[in-house]
Design an enzyme around this catalytic site. Structure first.
Site, PDB file in Angstrom:
ATOM      1  N   HIS A  20       0.873  -1.207   0.000  1.00  0.00           N
ATOM      2  CA  HIS A  20       0.000   0.000   0.000  1.00  0.00           C
ATOM      3  C   HIS A  20       0.895   1.237   0.000  1.00  0.00           C
ATOM      4  O   HIS A  20       1.518   1.562   1.007  1.00  0.00           O
ATOM      5  CB  HIS A  20      -0.898   0.021   1.240  1.00  0.00           C
ATOM      6  N   HIS A  22       1.599   5.409  -1.713  1.00  0.00           N
ATOM      7  CA  HIS A  22       1.293   6.596  -2.533  1.00  0.00           C
ATOM      8  C   HIS A  22       2.609   7.173  -3.048  1.00  0.00           C
ATOM      9  O   HIS A  22       3.490   7.505  -2.236  1.00  0.00           O
ATOM     10  CB  HIS A  22       0.593   7.667  -1.690  1.00  0.00           C
ATOM     11  N   ARG A  24       2.330   9.555  -5.775  1.00  0.00           N
ATOM     12  CA  ARG A  24       1.947  10.815  -6.442  1.00  0.00           C
ATOM     13  C   ARG A  24       2.439  10.823  -7.894  1.00  0.00           C
ATOM     14  O   ARG A  24       2.571   9.785  -8.503  1.00  0.00           O
ATOM     15  CB  ARG A  24       2.461  12.049  -5.676  1.00  0.00           C
ATOM     16  N   ASN A  48      -5.138   7.430  -5.993  1.00  0.00           N
ATOM     17  CA  ASN A  48      -5.842   8.677  -5.636  1.00  0.00           C
ATOM     18  C   ASN A  48      -5.081   9.922  -6.101  1.00  0.00           C
ATOM     19  O   ASN A  48      -4.773  10.802  -5.330  1.00  0.00           O
ATOM     20  CB  ASN A  48      -6.138   8.734  -4.117  1.00  0.00           C
ATOM     21  N   LYS A 106      -9.394  -0.063  -5.786  1.00  0.00           N
ATOM     22  CA  LYS A 106      -9.436   0.568  -4.479  1.00  0.00           C
ATOM     23  C   LYS A 106     -10.802   1.180  -4.193  1.00  0.00           C
ATOM     24  O   LYS A 106     -11.313   1.968  -4.997  1.00  0.00           O
ATOM     25  CB  LYS A 106      -8.354   1.663  -4.435  1.00  0.00           C
ATOM     26  N   HIS A 143     -10.465   1.110   1.908  1.00  0.00           N
ATOM     27  CA  HIS A 143     -10.245   2.111   2.957  1.00  0.00           C
ATOM     28  C   HIS A 143     -11.442   1.976   3.898  1.00  0.00           C
ATOM     29  O   HIS A 143     -12.543   2.410   3.569  1.00  0.00           O
ATOM     30  CB  HIS A 143     -10.142   3.525   2.377  1.00  0.00           C
ATOM     31  N   HIS A 181      -4.606  -0.692   5.774  1.00  0.00           N
ATOM     32  CA  HIS A 181      -4.096   0.076   6.920  1.00  0.00           C
ATOM     33  C   HIS A 181      -5.025   0.017   8.137  1.00  0.00           C
ATOM     34  O   HIS A 181      -5.582   1.015   8.571  1.00  0.00           O
ATOM     35  CB  HIS A 181      -3.784   1.540   6.559  1.00  0.00           C
ATOM     36  N   LEU A 229      -4.695   9.261   7.997  1.00  0.00           N
ATOM     37  CA  LEU A 229      -5.996   8.598   8.065  1.00  0.00           C
ATOM     38  C   LEU A 229      -5.845   7.139   7.645  1.00  0.00           C
ATOM     39  O   LEU A 229      -5.111   6.878   6.683  1.00  0.00           O
ATOM     40  CB  LEU A 229      -6.995   9.304   7.147  1.00  0.00           C
ATOM     41  N   ASP A 257       1.567   2.659   3.506  1.00  0.00           N
ATOM     42  CA  ASP A 257       0.719   3.848   3.350  1.00  0.00           C
ATOM     43  C   ASP A 257       1.566   5.120   3.409  1.00  0.00           C
ATOM     44  O   ASP A 257       1.087   6.158   3.866  1.00  0.00           O
ATOM     45  CB  ASP A 257      -0.407   3.885   4.395  1.00  0.00           C
ATOM     46  N   HIS A 261       3.230  14.589   1.496  1.00  0.00           N
ATOM     47  CA  HIS A 261       2.592  15.888   1.228  1.00  0.00           C
ATOM     48  C   HIS A 261       3.663  16.943   1.432  1.00  0.00           C
ATOM     49  O   HIS A 261       4.491  16.811   2.341  1.00  0.00           O
ATOM     50  CB  HIS A 261       1.460  16.158   2.231  1.00  0.00           C
ATOM     51  N   ALA A 273      -3.661  14.873   5.609  1.00  0.00           N
ATOM     52  CA  ALA A 273      -3.421  13.598   6.292  1.00  0.00           C
ATOM     53  C   ALA A 273      -2.412  12.790   5.505  1.00  0.00           C
ATOM     54  O   ALA A 273      -2.525  12.655   4.294  1.00  0.00           O
ATOM     55  CB  ALA A 273      -4.729  12.825   6.392  1.00  0.00           C
TER      56      ALA A 273
END
Ligand code: NCD
Ligand code: ZN
Length: 353
Positions: A20, A22, A24, A48, A106, A143, A181, A229, A257, A261, A273
């Protein structure tokens, strides 16, 4: 069964995967991807983006951008996912399966987390698509939080189990489901005790949920880099997650996860988050397993159970973690912005060689 070699000074294990993640896009992708590729052989890439990755064609294009962002000579396999919407056609699942590059779909309840506005408003609207997933053996990555504003933020995972997860699994008993998660004893118990055939139900656990409870967000003042989150929970929940991760139960496997950011978007009145852990993920997991006296269980959790769940071969290379203290950088530059790694500026007791 385990091939991991451990001594007081070092731990050698089969190269792990991140189930899992991210990464970007654009400059952020270029900055964070080398961290993951140094630690892991493969990762399940979250869809996402803005706009979200909803079609196989978009997933293939995103995969090509990820591969292009890899440092020369680095071997890393991005495992792509689609972002489920109320309107994802069942045909898209067949295209996704046929592509060979999409490994999951997802489910974000609409509004539950970062870039989830286009998510699902009611899972039963997706019944045809979920049926196609069940037929194709395509995992649903969930999620697991309700978005009902009447439900306390800290209870949203627990309530999700009763309201969504259990009815969903009853309606689609042969659907492969990953409870992503997990953050509560309720979810850990649910996954451990659920009546599911081998390979049908799994759960990922992050390093930060193994290492921290909700106090971490408030010690001496508000600490936005510990905000993610689903949010960190009480110590009783952290202990249950450690027990699950170190139990040797193949339903539980590694998913960082890691969610970068820019620092400015986390340190503001309404901060984003997400915790950035790709830089030092394995070191964080080693700390958690070491604290639990369970280093010999890390390899199954990090390197075997996820691959088995997804029906992919286990990796053959090895990595070594040394018991060695080093100081995490305060921040990492991403163009004109920066990203603060979890625990930035603090010492950590393990180091990937
Ligand atoms: C993730 C993100 O930033 O994309 N944030 C997070 O806190 N984990 C989204 C998610 O996985 O919920
Ligand atoms: Zn995530």
């Amino acid at each position: 069964m385990t091939t991991a070699q451990s001594s007081s000074a070092a731990l050698t294990l089969t190269r792990p995967d991140d189930w899992h993640l991210h990464v970007r896009d654009g400059a952020m992708l270029a900055a964070v991807l080398p961290h993951t590729a140094r630690q892991f052989a493969r990762a399940i890439i979250m869809p996402n983006l803005k706009p979200p990755v909803t079609t196989t064609a978009q997933a293939e294009a995103y995969r090509a951008r990820i591969v292009a962002a890899l440092p020369p000579g680095v071997q890393f396999e991005p495992l792509m996912t689609l972002y489920l919407t109320d309107n994802t056609p069942a045909d898209e699942i067949r295209r996704a399966r046929a592509s060979g590059v999409v490994h999951g779909v997802k489910l974000y309840p609409a509004g539950a987390t970062t870039n989830s506005d286009a998510g699902v408003t009611d899972v039963m609207k997706c019944a045809k698509t979920l049926e196609a997933m069940q037929d194709a053996g395509m995992p649903l990555l969930v999620h697991g939080e309700v978005t009902d504003s009447a439900i306390d933020l800290f209870d949203r995972e627990k309530v999700f189990i009763e309201r969504v997860m259990e009815p969903l699994r009853r309606a689609f008993p042969a659907l492969k489901v990953v409870f992503e998660h997990i953050t509560t004893k309720d979810a850990a118990d649910y996954v451990r005790d659920a009546d599911a055939a081998p390979g049908l139900l799994g759960a990922t656990i992050t390093a930060h949920h193994l290492l921290y409870n909700r106090n971490a967000m408030f010690i001496g003042g508000i600490r936005p880099h510990y905000y993610c989150l689903p949010v960190l929970k009480r110590e009783t929940h952290r202990l249950a997650l450690v027990e699950a991760a170190t139990s040797g139960n193949p339903r539980f496997f590694l998913g960082t996860d890691s969610a970068p950011h820019p620092k400015g978007l986390k340190q503001q009145a309404c901060g984003c988050a997400g915790c950035y852990t790709a830089l030092h993920a394995l070191e964080l997991y080693a700390e958690a397993f070491d604290q639990a006296g369970a280093l010999e269980r890390l390899e199954g959790f990090a390197s075997f159970f996820g691959a088995d769940f997804y029906g992919l071969p286990r990796n053959s290379e090895q990595i070594t973690l040394a018991r060695e203290s080093w100081t995490l950088p305060d921040e990492l530059m991403v163009g004109d912005a920066s990203v603060v790694p979890l625990g930035g500026g603090e010492a950590i007791g393990w180091r990937l060689r």
